[in-house]
Structure formats: structure tokens, C-alpha cells
Scaffold this motif. Structure first.
Motif, mmCIF file in Angstrom:
data_model
loop_
_atom_site.group_PDB
_atom_site.id
_atom_site.type_symbol
_atom_site.label_atom_id
_atom_site.label_comp_id
_atom_site.label_asym_id
_atom_site.label_seq_id
_atom_site.Cartn_x
_atom_site.Cartn_y
_atom_site.Cartn_z
ATOM 1 N N THR A 57 0.839 -1.199 0.000
ATOM 2 C CA THR A 57 0.000 0.000 0.000
ATOM 3 C C THR A 57 0.873 1.248 0.000
ATOM 4 O O THR A 57 1.924 1.275 0.653
ATOM 5 C CB THR A 57 -0.921 0.028 1.236
ATOM 6 O OG1 THR A 57 -1.749 -1.130 1.238
ATOM 7 C CG2 THR A 57 -1.790 1.278 1.257
ATOM 8 N N ILE A 58 0.440 2.271 -0.737
ATOM 9 C CA ILE A 58 1.115 3.571 -0.728
ATOM 10 C C ILE A 58 0.095 4.632 -0.331
ATOM 11 O O ILE A 58 -0.989 4.724 -0.932
ATOM 12 C CB ILE A 58 1.721 3.917 -2.105
ATOM 13 C CG1 ILE A 58 2.836 2.931 -2.484
ATOM 14 C CG2 ILE A 58 2.262 5.354 -2.105
ATOM 15 C CD1 ILE A 58 3.451 3.203 -3.851
ATOM 16 N N LEU A 59 0.417 5.418 0.703
ATOM 17 C CA LEU A 59 -0.392 6.566 1.095
ATOM 18 C C LEU A 59 0.418 7.831 0.851
ATOM 19 O O LEU A 59 1.611 7.886 1.180
ATOM 20 C CB LEU A 59 -0.788 6.481 2.568
ATOM 21 C CG LEU A 59 -1.695 5.323 3.004
ATOM 22 C CD1 LEU A 59 -2.008 5.432 4.487
ATOM 23 C CD2 LEU A 59 -2.982 5.280 2.190
ATOM 24 N N ILE A 60 -0.231 8.843 0.287
ATOM 25 C CA ILE A 60 0.431 10.126 0.032
ATOM 26 C C ILE A 60 -0.425 11.217 0.679
ATOM 27 O O ILE A 60 -1.612 11.347 0.368
ATOM 28 C CB ILE A 60 0.570 10.393 -1.475
ATOM 29 C CG1 ILE A 60 1.416 9.281 -2.128
ATOM 30 C CG2 ILE A 60 1.190 11.759 -1.736
ATOM 31 C CD1 ILE A 60 1.457 9.364 -3.642
ATOM 32 N N LEU A 79 3.195 -3.167 -7.976
ATOM 33 C CA LEU A 79 2.614 -4.334 -7.300
ATOM 34 C C LEU A 79 1.943 -3.953 -5.975
ATOM 35 O O LEU A 79 2.132 -4.610 -4.947
ATOM 36 C CB LEU A 79 3.681 -5.414 -7.056
ATOM 37 C CG LEU A 79 4.247 -6.100 -8.302
ATOM 38 C CD1 LEU A 79 5.267 -7.157 -7.909
ATOM 39 C CD2 LEU A 79 3.133 -6.719 -9.144
ATOM 40 N N ILE A 80 1.143 -2.880 -6.008
ATOM 41 C CA ILE A 80 0.435 -2.467 -4.797
ATOM 42 C C ILE A 80 -1.056 -2.734 -4.951
ATOM 43 O O ILE A 80 -1.609 -2.671 -6.045
ATOM 44 C CB ILE A 80 0.681 -0.984 -4.458
ATOM 45 C CG1 ILE A 80 0.242 -0.075 -5.605
ATOM 46 C CG2 ILE A 80 2.146 -0.750 -4.120
ATOM 47 C CD1 ILE A 80 0.293 1.400 -5.266
ATOM 48 N N GLU A 81 -1.697 -3.027 -3.838
ATOM 49 C CA GLU A 81 -3.140 -3.289 -3.822
ATOM 50 C C GLU A 81 -3.934 -2.007 -3.603
ATOM 51 O O GLU A 81 -5.066 -1.881 -4.080
ATOM 52 C CB GLU A 81 -3.471 -4.285 -2.717
ATOM 53 C CG GLU A 81 -2.884 -5.667 -2.908
ATOM 54 C CD GLU A 81 -3.280 -6.597 -1.775
ATOM 55 O OE1 GLU A 81 -4.474 -6.622 -1.406
ATOM 56 O OE2 GLU A 81 -2.394 -7.290 -1.246
ATOM 57 N N TYR A 82 -3.339 -1.060 -2.843
ATOM 58 C CA TYR A 82 -4.057 0.163 -2.492
ATOM 59 C C TYR A 82 -3.173 1.391 -2.699
ATOM 60 O O TYR A 82 -1.972 1.372 -2.391
ATOM 61 C CB TYR A 82 -4.501 0.131 -1.027
ATOM 62 C CG TYR A 82 -5.359 -1.052 -0.664
ATOM 63 C CD1 TYR A 82 -6.733 -1.060 -0.938
ATOM 64 C CD2 TYR A 82 -4.801 -2.174 -0.055
ATOM 65 C CE1 TYR A 82 -7.519 -2.153 -0.615
ATOM 66 C CE2 TYR A 82 -5.586 -3.273 0.282
ATOM 67 C CZ TYR A 82 -6.937 -3.263 -0.004
ATOM 68 O OH TYR A 82 -7.714 -4.346 0.315
ATOM 69 N N LEU A 83 -3.778 2.451 -3.204
ATOM 70 C CA LEU A 83 -3.116 3.747 -3.328
ATOM 71 C C LEU A 83 -4.057 4.788 -2.739
ATOM 72 O O LEU A 83 -5.166 4.991 -3.231
ATOM 73 C CB LEU A 83 -2.815 4.071 -4.795
ATOM 74 C CG LEU A 83 -2.348 5.508 -5.083
ATOM 75 C CD1 LEU A 83 -0.999 5.770 -4.415
ATOM 76 C CD2 LEU A 83 -2.260 5.769 -6.581
ATOM 77 N N SER A 160 1.044 -11.328 -5.958
ATOM 78 C CA SER A 160 2.244 -11.089 -6.762
ATOM 79 C C SER A 160 3.463 -11.009 -5.856
ATOM 80 O O SER A 160 3.386 -10.473 -4.748
ATOM 81 C CB SER A 160 2.091 -9.807 -7.582
ATOM 82 O OG SER A 160 1.667 -8.725 -6.763
ATOM 83 N N PHE A 161 4.577 -11.526 -6.362
ATOM 84 C CA PHE A 161 5.788 -11.600 -5.553
ATOM 85 C C PHE A 161 7.017 -11.263 -6.390
ATOM 86 O O PHE A 161 7.064 -11.533 -7.590
ATOM 87 C CB PHE A 161 5.964 -13.005 -4.968
ATOM 88 C CG PHE A 161 4.785 -13.494 -4.174
ATOM 89 C CD1 PHE A 161 4.609 -13.090 -2.851
ATOM 90 C CD2 PHE A 161 3.848 -14.337 -4.753
ATOM 91 C CE1 PHE A 161 3.511 -13.540 -2.126
ATOM 92 C CE2 PHE A 161 2.754 -14.796 -4.033
ATOM 93 C CZ PHE A 161 2.581 -14.391 -2.713
ATOM 94 N N ILE A 162 7.990 -10.669 -5.722
ATOM 95 C CA ILE A 162 9.285 -10.400 -6.327
ATOM 96 C C ILE A 162 10.277 -11.428 -5.785
ATOM 97 O O ILE A 162 10.405 -11.593 -4.561
ATOM 98 C CB ILE A 162 9.789 -8.978 -5.988
ATOM 99 C CG1 ILE A 162 8.840 -7.922 -6.552
ATOM 100 C CG2 ILE A 162 11.197 -8.764 -6.516
ATOM 101 C CD1 ILE A 162 8.824 -7.840 -8.063
ATOM 102 N N VAL A 163 10.942 -12.130 -6.671
ATOM 103 C CA VAL A 163 11.944 -13.117 -6.258
ATOM 104 C C VAL A 163 13.188 -12.925 -7.118
ATOM 105 O O VAL A 163 13.147 -12.275 -8.163
ATOM 106 C CB VAL A 163 11.422 -14.564 -6.393
ATOM 107 C CG1 VAL A 163 10.269 -14.811 -5.444
ATOM 108 C CG2 VAL A 163 10.999 -14.864 -7.817
ATOM 109 N N SER A 164 14.281 -13.503 -6.681
ATOM 110 C CA SER A 164 15.518 -13.394 -7.444
ATOM 111 C C SER A 164 15.400 -14.174 -8.748
ATOM 112 O O SER A 164 14.590 -15.103 -8.866
ATOM 113 C CB SER A 164 16.698 -13.934 -6.633
ATOM 114 O OG SER A 164 16.565 -15.337 -6.443
ATOM 115 N N GLU A 165 16.191 -13.809 -9.724
ATOM 116 C CA GLU A 165 16.187 -14.515 -11.001
ATOM 117 C C GLU A 165 16.536 -15.983 -10.802
ATOM 118 O O GLU A 165 16.000 -16.861 -11.472
ATOM 119 C CB GLU A 165 17.191 -13.856 -11.958
ATOM 120 C CG GLU A 165 17.150 -14.388 -13.376
ATOM 121 C CD GLU A 165 15.871 -14.049 -14.123
ATOM 122 O OE1 GLU A 165 15.530 -14.798 -15.053
ATOM 123 O OE2 GLU A 165 15.219 -13.049 -13.772
#
Length: 467
Positions: A57-60, A79-83, A160-165
Motif C-alpha cells: 500500500t502507498i499513502l500520500i 505491485l500495490i493493492e491500495y493507493l 504477486s511476488f518479487i523473487v531473485s532470477e
């Protein structure tokens, strides 16, 4: 819980009045905060911010809310669910929150007084819920493109996920660990150059359908192929993949609700399946050769008729079909915001200031296409290379347009196109604020009649030897 109101209020109260506060959250808890003096500094930070497993999530928060364009692409790429955009008063008390959140392949928006804000209700599970794994080397533009590719193929990326190559090549343990938090997922997509043996290993370990980027492209081709040529290209690509990644279970299109005339997994013997694939490949190759001969005959006919051919090419979803229709002043081909709206090339003859011209609309290209796919489109490349003029359409609103332009240019040159015949046209000019300088080509809008007339005059002049 998306966020804790008291925690967010405290963080906002700590910032200078006219500054902008950015909060990255994970599962409702603040993981990182940053302060920016101007919108420029904020946007520069967001541009460089890479997707991570550490925040969802990103809040501004600001006195005057900054405007973020292309919300879905932005959220997909990070890859965020909420903004959430929070506006506060002179006392730094939050007044209004505008929250963007993803449901299936769409982004919803709600606005409410901050202290009366209620989290949106959880929607029903979308069709084909999928866990997607991206390489840590992926850019935001790559990730957003891949998510759209999955959606156009009929999958909903719910996790969704970030993983190494390295993990995408043989890191079963890491993927299995992350999958524990993706209880709803029924499919797995690996966005990397992953070997078939690893996909097979992961399928056995998870008892889930595991797909590659190439599988998605083939699946979309299957949905879009209408004419004989398109279907033959699809069959060729699928058969090449089936043969190349042959495993104990039918692979390729058969794993994504299709097949090439084979029985289901476990219903044929290994040697019988090999023989069937071999025979079908011979048959498809022969039909492709016949199709190539037919197109070659048509090209020779056009050449004898002394009528010039203009090809419209570009990255998928760049606006090729829209320009094609605008130049013809008719809906000759489908226009869509989807990747590969059509894989069947269309050719039409039209009058250009009284002079007949053939106009060719081609399949859109996409990066990281395997040889299985590009080889199936040799006849299309031959059509393009034989054209007198090639209009390379580039989506000027895409942040990664430079890489896409370079990719398509190289693909054209590698397949026999003359560099001097390639002209760059930057579409959707009305949707960009700052135009970059051009050395070769110009900006246009397909819905601006003056721009279409300008392009027609340009084509006429080039075909008649004028610069």
C-alpha cells in the motif's frame, strides 16, 4: 486492515505543513516514510521506486493532493493493492482520502472524509485467481505489461511476488514459501526465461497449473486467430513449443485450455504422443509453406500492378489498428485496448489523393518472444520487408517507449527490412504533456482529421520520391 488511522495521523502531524508525506505500508503497518518538498521530488521518487514484497500500500498526504496519472499502470508496476491520496488542512488534520484499490483486472475508486472512511468490502474471488512471480530485475513497465498480458489471457493476478532470477529458475523452496500467503491462487505464472523441467517440478510440488509468459502469448493468439493464416501460425507456435518442452504431461496450449488434437494427460503413451506431434508438425509446416507461397504470389501481383504497399507495424497495443482504420476511413480491423487484438494481417487498397495504395495492418510485437513464436510469423515479416514504406507506430504515453521502439526497430532490421523505409509515428499526442524531440517522424492523434491528412500527405510525398 489497509491502514491504522491513528498511526497515519501521527505520521502526518510530524511533517512540515507544505511538504508531502509518503507512507509505504505492509499489511496495514507503516514500513517506510519519506518527506518531499515538491511534487517533482515525489514523482521522481515514485518513478525510481521498485516493486517489492515489503509493501502493498502507498499513502500520500499533502495539503494539495498530487495527481497521479495512469493509475492502473502505476499500481500494477509497483505491485500495490491500495493507493491512498490524503488531503489535510492548515492544522495537518486529514480531511479527505481518495482510495484506489484493485478488484480483478480493474481499479476502483472511493472518496470519503478521513475519519469516516470505511474499508471497501472484499469482493468475490475473481475467475482464474493466479499468483504471479516477477524477477527482482524487472522494471515497473515490465511488470505492468506482464500483468496486462495475464489479464488479457483470462487470468486474475490476486497475489504477486518479487523473487531473485535464480529462484525463478530453480528456487522451488522460496516459491513454495511465498505461496503459503496466496491461499486463493489456483494458478502460477513465472515471468522469466524458465526451463520446462523447473515448471514441471513446480507443478508436481504444488499440484497447480504453472504457466510461462510464452504460454500466455500463445493463449491470447488462440483467442484472436480468426483467418487460416493466423490459425496456422498459432498451430506452428504451439507445436514447436510442445515438441521443445516435451514432458510427461501435455504442455503449452494444452495446459491453458486448448490442445492440438491430442488426448488429455495420461490418455496416450509417450511414444505415441511423440509420433502424433511429429506428424502434426509436418502437416502444419506444409500448410504454412502453402500459405507463404500464396502470400508470395499476392506480393508479386502487387508488384506487377505497380501499386505501392505501406505497412503499419509496432509494439502491441500501440495504436496500429486505430491508424489503419483512420487512413482507410472505415472500420476495417478491430480496435481494442487488449494485446494482440488480431494476429491476422489485413491488407486493403485505398485511394491516396487519387493514387491507389495497398495498406497493410500487421500483428503487434512484444518483447521476449521465443523463437517458437517469431518463426511462425516469417510470412508476416516477409510482407513487411517487401513494403515500400513502413510506419512504425509508437505509443507516446508509455514510459518505456524508448525500449519498445528499439526492440521493434531491431526486429524489423533482423528480418530484412530497409532502415530507410522505416518512419516513426508517435501516437496519442493529445494525452502527453511534454513532447520529446524527434529526429525521424512526428506526433499525431488518430482522431484528429488534420493529423490524418498530414500523414496521408507524408505517405504520398515519400512514395513519390519527395522528402
Amino acid at each position: 486492515m489497509i491502514f491504522d488511522q491513528n498511526q497515519v495521523l501521527k505520521i502526518i502531524k510530524e511533517k512540515p505543513l507544505n511538504a508531502i508525506k509518503l507512507i509505504l505500508l505492509s499489511k496495514g503497518v507503516a514500513a517506510q516514510t519519506s518527506i518531499f518538498i515538491s511534487n517533482w521530488d515525489l514523482f521522481d521518487f515514485l518513478e525510481k521506486l521498485k516493486a517489492s514484497n515489503d509493501f502493498d500500500t502507498i499513502l500520500i498526504a499533502a495539503k494539495t493532493a498530487p495527481k497521479i496519472v495512469e493509475i492502473k499502470n502505476f499500481m500494477d508496476g509497483k505491485l500495490i493493492e491500495y493507493l491512498g491520496i490524503i488531503e489535510h488542512d492548515e492544522e495537518k488534520i486529514p480531511a479527505i482520502i481518495t482510495l484506489f484499490y484493485k478488484t480483478a483486472s480493474k481499479v476502483q475508486k472511493i472518496s470519503a472524509p478521513f475519519f469516516l472512511f470505511k474499508e471497501p468490502e472484499k469482493k468475490e474471488l475473481p475467475e482464474n485467481p493466479t499468483a504471479a512471480f516477477f524477477s527482482s530485475e524487472s522494471t515497473s513497465a515490465n511488470i505492468a505489461e506482464n500483468i496486462k498480458l495475464a489479464e488479457d489471457a483470462g487470468f486474475s493476478v490476486t497475489d504477486s511476488f518479487i523473487v531473485s532470477e535464480q529462484s525463478l529458475k530453480n528456487g522451488t523452496n522460496r516459491i513454495l514459501e511465498l505461496l503459503k500467503t496466496a491461499a486463493e491462487a489456483e494458478n502460477i505464472i513465472l515471468f522469466s526465461d524458465t526451463k520446462a523441467s523447473f515448471i514441471s517440478k513446480l507443478e508436481k510440488a504444488t499440484d497447480m497449473t504453472v504457466l510461462s509468459r510464452e504460454d500466455l502469448i500463445i493463449s491470447i493468439f488462440n483467442a484472436r486467430a480468426e483467418g487460416t493464416g493466423g490459425k496456422l501460425k498459432l498451430a506452428s507456435a504451439v507445436l514447436s513449443k510442445e515438441k521443445a518442452v516435451f514432458r510427461n504431461k501435455i504442455t503449452g496450449l494444452s495446459r491453458i485450455k486448448g490442445g492440438i488434437g491430442l488426448k488429455g494427460p495420461g490418455e496416450t503413451k509417450e511414444e505415441e504422443r511423440k509420433r502424433i506431434l511429429k506428424n502434426k508438425e509436418k502437416n502444419v509446416r506444409k500448410q504454412l509453406e502453402n500459405e507463404f507461397s500464396r502470400l508470395e504470389f499476392q506480393r508479386k501481383f502487387r508488384k506487377r500492378s505497380r501499386i505501392a504497399t505501406v505497412a503499419v507495424v509496432g509494439y502491441t497495443n500501440a495504436g496500429k489498428s486505430t491508424l489503419f482504420n483512420a487512413l482507410l476511413n472505415e472500420e476495417a480491423t478491430k480496435e481494442s485496448d487488449r494485446f494482440f487484438s488480431s494476429i491476422d494481417p489485413k491488407i486493403r487498397k485505398f485511394s491516396l489523393f487519387g493514387k491507389p495504395v495497398f495498406l497493410l495492418d500487421t500483428v503487434g510485437f512484444i518483447s521476449n518472444m521465443s523463437n517458437n513464436i517469431t518463426d511462425a510469423f516469417n510470412s508476416t515479416f516477409s510482407e513487411i520487408a517487401a513494403s515500400d514504406l513502413i510506419l512504425h507506430i509508437i505509443d507516446s504515453t508509455e514510459k518505456g517507449w524508448e525500449e519498445r521502439k528499439k526492440f521493434v526497430d531491431n526486429l524489423l532490421l533482423e528480418n530484412g527490412c530497409d532502415k530507410r523505409s522505416i518512419i516513426s509515428l508517435f501516437s496519442k499526442k493529445s494525452r502527453i504533456k511534454i513532447k520529446h524531440p524527434l529526429r525521424n517522424g512526428f506526433f499525431y492523434d488518430a482522431f484528429d482529421s488534420d493529423d490524418i491528412t498530414k500523414i496521408k500527405k507524408f505517405i504520398f510525398d515519400r512514395l513519390n520520391g519527395e522528402e
